[in-house]
Scaffold this motif. Structure first.
Motif, PDB file in Angstrom:
ATOM      1  N   ILE A 171       0.829  -1.202   0.000  1.00 31.50           N
ATOM      2  CA  ILE A 171       0.000   0.000   0.000  1.00 31.50           C
ATOM      3  C   ILE A 171       0.865   1.255   0.000  1.00 31.50           C
ATOM      4  CG2 ILE A 171      -1.598   1.383   1.391  1.00 31.50           C
ATOM      5  CD1 ILE A 171      -2.789  -1.243   2.433  1.00 31.50           C
ATOM      6  N   LEU A 172       0.538   2.170  -0.915  1.00 29.72           N
ATOM      7  CA  LEU A 172       1.074   3.529  -0.885  1.00 29.72           C
ATOM      8  C   LEU A 172      -0.124   4.454  -0.677  1.00 29.72           C
ATOM      9  CD1 LEU A 172       3.466   5.497  -1.222  1.00 29.72           C
ATOM     10  CD2 LEU A 172       2.893   5.611  -3.653  1.00 29.72           C
ATOM     11  N   TYR A 173      -0.230   5.009   0.520  1.00 34.83           N
ATOM     12  CA  TYR A 173      -1.375   5.840   0.883  1.00 34.83           C
ATOM     13  C   TYR A 173      -0.999   7.308   0.838  1.00 34.83           C
ATOM     14  CZ  TYR A 173      -4.969   7.943   3.924  1.00 34.83           C
ATOM     15  OH  TYR A 173      -5.953   8.744   4.459  1.00 34.83           O
ATOM     16  N   ILE A 221       3.878  -0.861   3.714  1.00 32.65           N
ATOM     17  CA  ILE A 221       2.758   0.055   3.942  1.00 32.65           C
ATOM     18  C   ILE A 221       3.344   1.446   4.141  1.00 32.65           C
ATOM     19  CG2 ILE A 221       0.665   0.504   5.275  1.00 32.65           C
ATOM     20  CD1 ILE A 221       0.933  -2.350   6.427  1.00 32.65           C
ATOM     21  N   TYR A 222       3.192   2.291   3.147  1.00 25.94           N
ATOM     22  CA  TYR A 222       3.743   3.638   3.200  1.00 25.94           C
ATOM     23  C   TYR A 222       2.615   4.669   3.242  1.00 25.94           C
ATOM     24  CZ  TYR A 222       8.094   1.390   1.606  1.00 25.94           C
ATOM     25  OH  TYR A 222       9.209   0.594   1.485  1.00 25.94           O
ATOM     26  N   THR A 223       2.781   5.682   4.069  1.00 29.88           N
ATOM     27  CA  THR A 223       1.824   6.778   4.115  1.00 29.88           C
ATOM     28  C   THR A 223       2.547   8.089   3.831  1.00 29.88           C
ATOM     29  OG1 THR A 223       2.112   7.147   6.494  1.00 29.88           O
ATOM     30  CG2 THR A 223       0.412   5.589   5.832  1.00 29.88           C
ATOM     31  N   ILE A 224       1.904   8.947   3.056  1.00 31.68           N
ATOM     32  CA  ILE A 224       2.478  10.240   2.689  1.00 31.68           C
ATOM     33  C   ILE A 224       1.454  11.329   2.980  1.00 31.68           C
ATOM     34  CG2 ILE A 224       3.347  11.667   0.800  1.00 31.68           C
ATOM     35  CD1 ILE A 224       4.301   9.098  -0.551  1.00 31.68           C
ATOM     36  N   ASP A 225       1.886  12.328   3.701  1.00 33.39           N
ATOM     37  CA  ASP A 225       1.065  13.513   3.954  1.00 33.39           C
ATOM     38  C   ASP A 225       1.130  14.385   2.705  1.00 33.39           C
ATOM     39  OD1 ASP A 225      -0.126  15.849   4.799  1.00 33.39           O
ATOM     40  OD2 ASP A 225       1.202  16.168   6.520  1.00 33.39           O
ATOM     41  N   SER A 226       0.025  14.491   1.978  1.00 36.47           N
ATOM     42  CA  SER A 226       0.045  15.215   0.704  1.00 36.47           C
ATOM     43  C   SER A 226       0.265  16.711   0.876  1.00 36.47           C
ATOM     44  CB  SER A 226      -1.274  14.994  -0.044  1.00 36.47           C
ATOM     45  OG  SER A 226      -2.335  15.688   0.595  1.00 36.47           O
ATOM     46  N   MET A 258       2.753   7.751 -12.968  1.00 39.68           N
ATOM     47  CA  MET A 258       4.115   7.259 -12.776  1.00 39.68           C
ATOM     48  C   MET A 258       4.123   5.758 -12.476  1.00 39.68           C
ATOM     49  SD  MET A 258       5.980   9.907 -13.335  1.00 39.68           S
ATOM     50  CE  MET A 258       7.588   9.396 -12.740  1.00 39.68           C
ATOM     51  N   LYS A 259       3.157   5.307 -11.714  1.00 43.51           N
ATOM     52  CA  LYS A 259       3.048   3.872 -11.429  1.00 43.51           C
ATOM     53  C   LYS A 259       2.850   3.090 -12.722  1.00 43.51           C
ATOM     54  CE  LYS A 259       0.299   0.528  -8.717  1.00 43.51           C
ATOM     55  NZ  LYS A 259      -0.335  -0.292  -9.765  1.00 43.51           N
ATOM     56  N   ARG A 260       2.021   3.632 -13.601  1.00 43.96           N
ATOM     57  CA  ARG A 260       1.753   2.971 -14.878  1.00 43.96           C
ATOM     58  C   ARG A 260       3.017   2.854 -15.727  1.00 43.96           C
ATOM     59  NH1 ARG A 260      -3.639   4.466 -18.132  1.00 43.96           N
ATOM     60  NH2 ARG A 260      -4.479   3.180 -16.448  1.00 43.96           N
ATOM     61  N   LYS A 261       3.973   3.747 -15.497  1.00 41.85           N
ATOM     62  CA  LYS A 261       5.241   3.688 -16.229  1.00 41.85           C
ATOM     63  C   LYS A 261       6.168   2.615 -15.688  1.00 41.85           C
ATOM     64  CE  LYS A 261       5.255   8.562 -17.638  1.00 41.85           C
ATOM     65  NZ  LYS A 261       5.944   9.872 -17.530  1.00 41.85           N
ATOM     66  N   GLU A 290      10.200   3.423  -5.374  1.00 47.46           N
ATOM     67  CA  GLU A 290      10.510   4.516  -6.300  1.00 47.46           C
ATOM     68  C   GLU A 290       9.389   5.549  -6.320  1.00 47.46           C
ATOM     69  OE1 GLU A 290      13.205   2.122  -9.623  1.00 47.46           O
ATOM     70  OE2 GLU A 290      11.011   2.058  -9.731  1.00 47.46           O
ATOM     71  N   LEU A 291       8.151   5.075  -6.302  1.00 49.20           N
ATOM     72  CA  LEU A 291       7.022   6.005  -6.346  1.00 49.20           C
ATOM     73  C   LEU A 291       6.885   6.765  -5.034  1.00 49.20           C
ATOM     74  CD1 LEU A 291       4.802   7.133  -8.077  1.00 49.20           C
ATOM     75  CD2 LEU A 291       3.262   5.360  -7.196  1.00 49.20           C
ATOM     76  N   ARG A 292       7.143   6.094  -3.941  1.00 50.78           N
ATOM     77  CA  ARG A 292       7.122   6.789  -2.643  1.00 50.78           C
ATOM     78  C   ARG A 292       8.096   7.963  -2.654  1.00 50.78           C
ATOM     79  NH1 ARG A 292       9.657   4.316   2.941  1.00 50.78           N
ATOM     80  NH2 ARG A 292       8.724   5.773   4.423  1.00 50.78           N
ATOM     81  N   GLU A 293       9.302   7.715  -3.156  1.00 50.21           N
ATOM     82  CA  GLU A 293      10.313   8.770  -3.210  1.00 50.21           C
ATOM     83  C   GLU A 293       9.860   9.887  -4.148  1.00 50.21           C
ATOM     84  OE1 GLU A 293      15.096   9.363  -4.225  1.00 50.21           O
ATOM     85  OE2 GLU A 293      14.162   7.382  -4.386  1.00 50.21           O
ATOM     86  N   TRP A 294       9.272   9.519  -5.302  1.00 49.48           N
ATOM     87  CA  TRP A 294       8.824  10.523  -6.258  1.00 49.48           C
ATOM     88  C   TRP A 294       7.755  11.435  -5.647  1.00 49.48           C
ATOM     89  CZ3 TRP A 294       4.399  12.313  -8.392  1.00 49.48           C
ATOM     90  CH2 TRP A 294       4.522  13.170  -9.498  1.00 49.48           C
ATOM     91  N   VAL A 295       6.787  10.840  -4.958  1.00 46.27           N
ATOM     92  CA  VAL A 295       5.705  11.628  -4.363  1.00 46.27           C
ATOM     93  C   VAL A 295       6.251  12.569  -3.295  1.00 46.27           C
ATOM     94  CG1 VAL A 295       3.551  11.547  -3.037  1.00 46.27           C
ATOM     95  CG2 VAL A 295       3.932   9.916  -4.893  1.00 46.27           C
ATOM     96  N   GLU A 296       7.136  12.071  -2.448  1.00 41.21           N
ATOM     97  CA  GLU A 296       7.709  12.922  -1.403  1.00 41.21           C
ATOM     98  C   GLU A 296       8.479  14.095  -2.012  1.00 41.21           C
ATOM     99  OE1 GLU A 296       7.109  13.117   1.591  1.00 41.21           O
ATOM    100  OE2 GLU A 296       6.731  11.170   2.512  1.00 41.21           O
ATOM    101  N   GLN A 297       9.185  13.845  -3.096  1.00 36.93           N
ATOM    102  CA  GLN A 297       9.996  14.891  -3.714  1.00 36.93           C
ATOM    103  C   GLN A 297       9.151  15.895  -4.501  1.00 36.93           C
ATOM    104  OE1 GLN A 297      12.940  12.844  -6.082  1.00 36.93           O
ATOM    105  NE2 GLN A 297      14.278  12.447  -4.327  1.00 36.93           N
TER     106      GLN A 297
END
Length: 291
Positions: A86-88, A118-123, A140-143, A149-156
Motif C-alpha cells: 500500500i502507498l497511501y 505500507i507507506y503513508t504520505i502527507d500530501s 508514474m506507477k503505470r510507467k 521509487e514512487l514513494r520517493e517521487w511523491v515525497e519529492q
C-alpha cells in the motif's frame, strides 16, 4: 513490480472514471446534513453531489467527520490480505487529524503484516490539489515505478502540486473560522472572493482577494501561466462547487491559449464542499512556487 495499490481518501475529488481507469483505492469519508449521516464515495452512491449542493443552497448545514481507526483497519486490512502493498497519499495534516490517525493504525497493521510494505504520505494538499498529486502518482506507477521509487517521487514532488481556488459564499469559510463574520458579510455583499491555497505545511491560507467572476478566471489562468511547468505534457484539473458553466468557461480560456495537454473537470464533493460552499472554483497543476 506493480504488486501494490495507490490509496487515497474521498476528499481528493478525482472523477470516478479516472479512479477506475487507474485502479485507485478510495477510503470513503463521512459527513452529515439535515440530521442524516452519509459516507461520501466517488460514485456518489449515498448522496449525489448535486443534491448535496441543493441542500446547502436551501440553507442546510453540513459537518464532516474524520476517518475512524476502524475504517482504516478494515479498508487497509482487506488490501493487505490480498497480498498487495500500500502507498497511501493522505489528506493534508494541516487541515485534518485524519493523517495522524492513519499513522497509528498503519503501524499496527505493519506489525500484523510484517512482510508487506505500507507507506503513508502527507500530501499537504486538499481536494483536487491532492487529486492532481494522486493522478500524477498513478501515471508514474503505470510507467513501471516500484512502490519504493514512487514513494520517493511523491515525497519529492508533492509541494509541486499547485492549487488555487476561489469561494463565493463566504459564510461557509466563516463557520470554519477562516474569516470573521464581518468579512463574510461585507465580502458577500460586495462580491469579493478570497483566493486560497495551502502553504508548505498544508494549512489553508488566503492569498489574495478579488472582485467578480471574470477576475476569478483571469487570476487562475495567470497562476497557471506563471507557475506551471512542462504544461504541454500535463493534464490539469478544474474543480467546481456545482458551477459547471464557470468551470467550462475557464476550460475554454485555457484551451484557447493551447497551454496544456488535457483538462479534467471535477466536481468538488461534500467533504471539501462543506467548508467552501456552492460556487467554488479551483485549478490545480504541477509546477513551482513563485514568490
Amino acid at each position: 513490480m506493480n504488486n501494490y495499490v495507490i490509496v487515497s481518501d474521498a476528499t481528493f475529488d478525482l472523477p470516478y472514471d479516472i479512479i477506475k481507469e487507474y485502479d485507485i483505492k478510495v477510503i470513503p469519508m463521512g459527513f452529515h446534513i439535515d440530521n442524516v449521516e452519509y459516507s461520501h464515495y466517488p460514485d456518489e452512491r449515498e448522496l449525489s453531489i448535486e443534491e448535496f449542493y441543493s441542500k446547502l443552497k436551501a440553507g442546510a448545514v453540513s459537518q464532516t467527520t474524520q476517518i475512524t481507526p476502524s475504517i482504516y483497519m478494515d479498508f487497509m486490512g482487506e488490501i493487505l490480505k490480498e497480498g498487495m502493498d500500500i502507498l497511501y497519499i493522505a489528506f493534508s495534516s494541516g487541515l485534518s487529524g485524519t493523517y495522524n490517525t492513519s499513522q497509528i493504525v498503519l503501524r499496527e497493521l505493519q506489525e500484523e503484516y510484517p512482510d508487506r510494505k505500507i507507506y503513508t504520505i502527507d500530501s499537504r494538499c486538499a481536494s483536487i490539489g491532492e487529486g492532481i498529486l494522486v493522478l500524477n502518482a498513478a501515471q508514474m506507477k503505470r510507467k513501471g515505478l516500484s512502490i519504493d521509487e514512487l514513494r520517493e517521487w511523491v515525497e519529492q514532488n508533492k509541494l509541486r502540486a499547485r492549487h488555487w481556488f476561489t469561494v463565493k459564499d463566504l459564510f461557509h469559510l466563516k463557520r470554519g473560522g477562516r474569516i470573521s463574520s464581518i468579512e463574510a458579510f461585507v465580502g458577500t455583499a460586495l462580491k469579493i472572493r478570497p483566493v486560497l491555497s495551502t502553504d508548505d505545511a498544508g494549512k489553508l491560507v488566503v492569498i489574495s482577494k478579488i472582485r467578480g467572476s471574470r477576475a476569478e478566471l483571469d487570476f487562475l489562468l495567470s497562476k497557471l501561466e506563471a507557475e506551471g511547468e512542462d504544461l504541454a505534457s500535463q493534464t490539469v484539473i478544474i474543480g467546481h462547487g456545482d458551477d459547471l458553466e464557470q468551470a467550462k468557461e475557464l476550460e475554454t480560456m485555457i484551451l484557447g491559449k493551447n497551454l496544456v495537454k488535457d483538462i479534467i473537470i471535477a466536481k468538488i464533493g461534500p467533504i471539501i464542499g462543506t467548508h467552501t460552499g456552492p460556487g467554488m472554483l479551483a485549478l490545480t497543476f504541477m509546477g513551482r512556487k513563485c514568490e
